[in-house]
Design an enzyme around this catalytic site. Structure first.
Site, short mmCIF file in Angstrom:
data_model
loop_
_atom_site.label_atom_id
_atom_site.label_comp_id
_atom_site.label_asym_id
_atom_site.label_seq_id
_atom_site.Cartn_x
_atom_site.Cartn_y
_atom_site.Cartn_z
N MET A 1 3.86 -1.81 -10.72
CA MET A 1 3.07 -2.10 -9.53
C MET A 1 2.91 -3.60 -9.35
O MET A 1 2.79 -4.34 -10.32
CB MET A 1 1.69 -1.45 -9.63
CG MET A 1 1.72 0.05 -9.84
SD MET A 1 2.45 0.93 -8.46
CE MET A 1 1.19 0.69 -7.23
N CYS A 2 2.86 -4.04 -8.13
CA CYS A 2 2.61 -5.44 -7.82
C CYS A 2 1.11 -5.70 -7.86
O CYS A 2 0.31 -4.82 -8.16
CB CYS A 2 3.18 -5.77 -6.45
SG CYS A 2 4.93 -5.35 -6.24
#
Length: 246
Positions: A1-2
Site C-alpha cells: 500500500m502507498c
C-alpha cells in the site's frame, strides 16, 4: 500500500509537512506502521501544493525513495503552502516505476492521490476507459498505472459539476462495483480536502486552525481520529470535518 496526506491550514513549509513528526511521511517510506502487504514505500514520491498567487498547484515528483533525495529536503524548507497533498508510492507489480506514475496527479486546479489498487485491473481496464471518456484534457490520466483511470473518472465527475467529495465518492462506488480493491482516494482544490477510506487505513487530525488527513498518524498526538472503513471525509476550515458512509 502507498501512503498519502492532505493538509489545509496556516502557511507551513513542505519540510514541516513531510519530515516533521515521530512517524513523519518520510519515515513511512521505510518504516510504515499500517501498510498491508509491503514493508517499504520506496517506488517514488510526490508533493503538490498551492501558492498564494492563485495559479494551478505546483508539483515535485520523483521515481526514487524520498529518503534518497537530499535536494528535495533542502528545497522543501523554502516552500510554504496553506494546502498540499503528498504521497509515497509502493508500486503494484506490473506497473512501471517512473515519475509519471508518482502521485499526486493533477486535474485542472485539483490534486489527486490513490492509496490502493484495482484488483484484476486487466479485466476491467477497458470498461474504466470507456467510462472515463476523452483523456486529452487530463494528461496525468494517461499514466501507465491503474490510479490514472481513477483520476480520469474523478475529473469527469468534477467537470460535470460534482463537488470535490462527491466526485471521489462516485468513483469509489463505480469502480468497487466492477472490481474489488483498495480505494483510498484523496483530493484537494486549495480550499478544501476530501478523502475516502475503502480498504486501507485513514486518519484525521483537526483543529479550528488546520486539518490533516493521512494514511496513518504522523505522531502520537491523541487528536488523531480513525476514519471508518467505507467512508467519505470532506473537510474545510469553515465547514469543519464531516464523515459520510459510502
Amino acid at each position: 500500500m502507498c501512503r498519502h496526506l492532505g493538509y489545509l491550514g496556516p502557511a507551513r513549509t513542505l519540510h514541516d509537512l513531510v519530515y516533521d513528526g515521530e512517524h513523519s511521511l518520510e519515515s513511512q517510506s521505510y518504516s510504515p506502521r499500517m501498510c498491508k502487504g509491503n514493508v517499504l514505500n520506496a517506488d517514488g514520491f510526490g508533493v503538490g501544493w498551492y501558492g498564494a498567487d492563485g495559479r494551478p498547484p505546483a508539483r515535485f515528483r520523483r521515481a526514487q525513495p524520498i529518503w534518497t533525495d537530499q535536494s528535495f529536503r533542502e528545497i522543501s524548507a523554502a516552500v510554504e503552502t496553506t494546502c498540499a497533498v503528498a504521497a509515497l508510492r509502493s508500486a503494484t507489480p506490473g506497473f512501471p516505476v517512473d515519475e509519471s506514475a508518482a502521485q499526486p496527479f493533477r486535474a485542472g486546479g485539483r490534486l489527486f492521490s490513490h492509496n490502493g489498487k484495482v484488483e484484476g485491473f486487466a479485466g476491467v481496464e477497458g470498461k474504466l476507459r470507456e467510462l472515463a471518456g476523452d483523456l486529452s484534457a487530463v494528461p496525468d490520466a494517461r499514466a501507465a498505472v491503474d490510479s490514472a483511470l481513477l483520476l480520469a473518472l474523478a475529473a469527469r465527475r468534477w467537470a460535470e459539476g460534482d463537488g470535490l467529495g462527491d466526485g471521489l465518492a462516485a468513483v469509489v462506488r463505480t469502480v468497487a462495483a466492477l472490481a474489488p480493491g483498495d480505494y483510498n482516494l484523496l483530493a484537494a482544490d486549495g480550499a478544501a480536502l476530501a478523502a475516502t477510506a475503502w480498504g486501507a487505513s485513514l486518519f484525521v487530525r483537526a483543529s479550528p486552525a488546520e486539518i490533516v488527513i493521512a494514511s496513518e498518524p504522523l505522531d502520537d498526538d491523541p487528536g488523531w481520529r480513525i476514519v471508518p472503513d467505507r467512508s467519505l471525509v470532506t473537510a474545510g476550515l469553515a465547514a469543519g470535518v464531516r464523515t459520510h458512509p459510502l
